[in-house]
Design a protein around this motif. Structure first.
Motif, mmCIF file in Angstrom:
data_model
loop_
_atom_site.group_PDB
_atom_site.id
_atom_site.type_symbol
_atom_site.label_atom_id
_atom_site.label_comp_id
_atom_site.label_asym_id
_atom_site.label_seq_id
_atom_site.Cartn_x
_atom_site.Cartn_y
_atom_site.Cartn_z
ATOM 1 N N ALA A 17 46.303 39.824 139.907
ATOM 2 C CA ALA A 17 45.215 40.147 138.820
ATOM 3 C C ALA A 17 44.453 41.337 138.897
ATOM 4 O O ALA A 17 44.307 42.152 137.804
ATOM 5 N N ILE A 18 43.984 41.608 140.106
ATOM 6 C CA ILE A 18 43.300 42.947 140.370
ATOM 7 C C ILE A 18 44.268 44.001 140.167
ATOM 8 O O ILE A 18 44.020 45.243 139.494
ATOM 9 N N HIS B 76 46.131 48.433 136.431
ATOM 10 C CA HIS B 76 47.010 49.228 135.695
ATOM 11 C C HIS B 76 46.596 49.363 134.565
ATOM 12 O O HIS B 76 46.741 50.400 133.861
ATOM 13 N N SER B 77 45.828 48.246 133.880
ATOM 14 C CA SER B 77 45.437 48.521 132.406
ATOM 15 C C SER B 77 44.188 49.436 132.374
ATOM 16 O O SER B 77 43.963 50.352 131.218
ATOM 17 N N ARG B 78 43.033 49.626 133.213
ATOM 18 C CA ARG B 78 42.102 50.602 133.100
ATOM 19 C C ARG B 78 42.383 51.905 133.342
ATOM 20 O O ARG B 78 41.795 52.822 132.912
ATOM 21 N N LEU B 79 43.221 52.039 134.634
ATOM 22 C CA LEU B 79 43.495 53.430 135.033
ATOM 23 C C LEU B 79 44.821 54.047 134.560
ATOM 24 O O LEU B 79 45.065 55.424 134.808
ATOM 25 N N GLY B 80 45.745 53.302 134.096
ATOM 26 C CA GLY B 80 46.968 53.564 133.529
ATOM 27 C C GLY B 80 47.889 53.855 134.552
ATOM 28 O O GLY B 80 49.072 54.700 134.473
ATOM 29 N N LEU B 81 47.834 53.493 135.992
ATOM 30 C CA LEU B 81 48.839 53.604 137.071
ATOM 31 C C LEU B 81 49.754 52.659 136.777
ATOM 32 O O LEU B 81 49.576 51.579 135.942
ATOM 33 N N SER B 82 51.081 52.908 137.270
ATOM 34 C CA SER B 82 52.191 51.731 137.100
ATOM 35 C C SER B 82 51.838 50.588 137.691
ATOM 36 O O SER B 82 50.904 50.268 138.776
ATOM 37 N N ARG B 83 52.462 49.493 137.310
ATOM 38 C CA ARG B 83 52.149 47.989 137.918
ATOM 39 C C ARG B 83 52.354 48.318 139.583
ATOM 40 O O ARG B 83 51.798 47.657 140.217
ATOM 41 N N ALA B 84 53.601 48.943 140.051
ATOM 42 C CA ALA B 84 53.886 49.104 141.302
ATOM 43 C C ALA B 84 52.847 49.984 142.180
ATOM 44 O O ALA B 84 52.271 49.353 143.155
ATOM 45 N N MET C 270 48.102 49.772 145.788
ATOM 46 C CA MET C 270 46.853 50.424 145.825
ATOM 47 C C MET C 270 46.020 49.315 146.468
ATOM 48 O O MET C 270 45.333 49.165 147.465
ATOM 49 N N VAL C 271 46.177 48.014 145.796
ATOM 50 C CA VAL C 271 45.502 46.775 146.342
ATOM 51 C C VAL C 271 45.782 46.361 147.666
ATOM 52 O O VAL C 271 45.014 46.009 148.569
ATOM 53 N N GLU C 272 47.218 46.442 147.992
ATOM 54 C CA GLU C 272 47.733 46.049 149.274
ATOM 55 C C GLU C 272 47.270 47.188 150.274
ATOM 56 O O GLU C 272 46.936 46.595 151.354
ATOM 57 N N SER C 273 47.008 48.360 150.011
ATOM 58 C CA SER C 273 46.732 49.183 150.983
ATOM 59 C C SER C 273 45.276 48.740 151.348
ATOM 60 O O SER C 273 44.867 49.256 152.449
ATOM 61 N N LEU D 43 43.546 46.197 151.247
ATOM 62 C CA LEU D 43 43.375 44.908 151.717
ATOM 63 C C LEU D 43 43.745 44.989 153.196
ATOM 64 O O LEU D 43 43.183 44.433 153.986
ATOM 65 N N ALA D 44 44.978 45.959 153.432
ATOM 66 C CA ALA D 44 45.393 45.946 154.653
ATOM 67 C C ALA D 44 44.440 46.915 155.546
ATOM 68 O O ALA D 44 44.232 46.704 156.717
ATOM 69 N N HIS D 45 43.893 47.875 154.978
ATOM 70 C CA HIS D 45 42.948 48.559 155.778
ATOM 71 C C HIS D 45 41.741 47.734 156.036
ATOM 72 O O HIS D 45 41.159 47.808 157.108
ATOM 73 N N MET D 46 41.249 46.838 155.212
ATOM 74 C CA MET D 46 40.024 46.072 155.748
ATOM 75 C C MET D 46 40.573 44.842 156.628
ATOM 76 O O MET D 46 39.809 44.576 157.625
ATOM 77 N N CYS D 47 41.934 44.616 156.841
ATOM 78 C CA CYS D 47 42.288 43.702 157.686
ATOM 79 C C CYS D 47 42.357 44.237 158.955
ATOM 80 O O CYS D 47 41.975 43.669 160.113
#
Length: 98
Positions: free
Chosen positions: A11-12, A17-25, A30-33, A35-39
């Motif tokens: 959902a994030i 994707h909808s607000r910035l126009g980046l592709s879904r992938a 970006m979200v995974e990156s 969260l990984a950095h935080m972890c």
């Protein structure tokens, strides 16, 4: 969003994707990156502060004696590191206003 719903990684990524126009992938990457950095930071013993959102704090808890509530038997609780979240005042105000 109703209180019974849960915000997910997907959902994030969809919101990005909808607000910035980046592709879904790209959005999901970006979200995974993030969260990984935080972890990684938390795993290495660093606290994580996100301005306007809150702080993820690490705290070491020492060994202590606990008690089984059913039987009353004392049990030693081993020392451990725990993570807590402290919401920023801005987040608290937004939640209170909604």
């Amino acid at each position: 969003m109703r209180s019974t719903e849960t915000l997910t990684r997907a959902a994030i990524a969809e919101a990005i994707h909808s607000r910035l126009g980046l592709s879904r992938a790209e959005s999901l990457a970006m979200v995974e990156s993030i969260l990984a950095h935080m972890c990684e930071a938390l795993s290495s013993g660093e606290n994580v502060k996100i301005s306007g959102f809150g702080t993820f704090l690490l705290r070491d808890k020492g060994e202590r004696v606990g008690r089984n509530p059913k039987t009353g038997v004392e049990v030693p609780i081993t020392p451990r590191r725990v993570m807590t979240f402290r919401a920023s005042q801005m987040l608290k105000d937004r939640i209170a206003a909604s």
